[in-house]
Design an enzyme around this catalytic site. Structure first.
Site, short mmCIF file in Angstrom:
data_model
loop_
_atom_site.label_atom_id
_atom_site.label_comp_id
_atom_site.label_asym_id
_atom_site.label_seq_id
_atom_site.Cartn_x
_atom_site.Cartn_y
_atom_site.Cartn_z
N TYR A 96 6.53 -13.73 9.11
CA TYR A 96 5.08 -13.60 9.01
C TYR A 96 4.66 -13.54 7.54
CZ TYR A 96 5.72 -8.63 7.87
OH TYR A 96 6.09 -7.46 7.26
N CYS A 97 3.39 -13.83 7.29
CA CYS A 97 2.81 -13.60 5.96
C CYS A 97 1.48 -12.87 6.15
CB CYS A 97 2.69 -14.90 5.15
SG CYS A 97 1.69 -16.20 5.90
N TRP A 98 0.46 -13.18 5.36
CA TRP A 98 -0.77 -12.40 5.43
C TRP A 98 -1.59 -12.73 6.67
CZ3 TRP A 98 -3.57 -8.43 4.99
CH2 TRP A 98 -4.97 -8.48 4.99
#
Length: 242
Positions: A96-98
């Site tokens: 995941y990221c932001w």
């Protein structure tokens, strides 16, 4: 290529089914909060993220994306060389990221092209944060609490630790908050977590407890240093025997 998305709520329910949880955000974002047990593989590090953001605003998005792609490719290559050269094809990461998925998507695309089965959190960290906040009230009220009460300095924390050593279930809010509460204050050499990270730690601690057994918890005010205990947990504690 084997890359698919799941919701943040589903990810939280199945965290232990993945071999690793990878946070593709920068070091500063990771330090503020992250999924329980996650490791940090920045697609862009702190300085690179600042430079690309400035380029995006002051020049144009196209130039920023070109530079960002070059930096991301180098960083992802370094992660693969450092972590994965001896990893079997059966390895399954959650990434995941932001929110938008550009950073985690770049990492997931390359890992998927290699042949790994990669899962992405749809909506990234922002969706995870919403899922944790939505789950905490119900989670906090699943348990039967025994509240360890007493004045400051009477050894409540020592009693809690002794109970744990005897096999009892405990919820140590001061340990999660890295603060001794009341006039005793900060634990020497330890900075308090952000509110977001405290919430994540509390969620993970509650998830690990058995709802069929009592949970011993030390009496606390709503604030433990600079962090706030969720209202649902405070209410459940106040309604429990001391």
């Amino acid at each position: 290529m084997s890359v698919h998305k799941i919701s943040a709520a589903d990810a939280l329910q199945h965290l232990t089914s993945f071999d690793v949880v990878i946070d593709a955000r920068s070091e500063a974002e990771f330090a503020e909060d992250h999924l329980p047990g996650a490791v940090n593989w920045p697609t862009l590090n702190n300085e690179e993220r600042r430079v690309i953001g400035t380029l995006y605003k002051q020049v144009n998005p196209f130039e920023a994306k070109k530079r960002g792609a070059a930096l991301s490719a180098r960083n992802i290559a370094a992660h693969i060389e450092r972590e994965l050269l001896d990893t079997p094809k059966s390895w399954q990461p959650l990434v995941y990221c932001w929110r938008g998925g550009n950073r985690s998507g770049a990492l997931a695309t390359i890992l998927g092209a290699i042949g790994f089965k990669v899962t992405l959190i749809d909506g990234g960290y922002k969706a995870y944060r919403s899922a944790v906040l939505a789950d905490l009230p119900d989670l906090a009220q699943r348990f039967r609490y025994r509240v360890v009460c007493g004045r400051t300095g009477t050894g409540k924390t020592h009693l809690l630790q002794a109970l744990s050593a005897q096999g009892a279930q405990i919820l140590d809010l001061e340990a999660l908050a890295q603060h001794r509460s009341s006039v005793l204050g900060l634990i020497p050499g330890q900075a308090q977590p952000s509110q977001k990270l405290f919430d994540s730690r509390l969620w993970a601690a509650l998830r690990a407890l058995d709802p069929t057994r009592e949970v011993y918890v030390e009496a606390e005010s709503k604030r433990v240093g600079n962090v706030t205990v969720p209202e649902a947990l405070i209410n459940a504690m106040r309604a429990s025997p001391c």
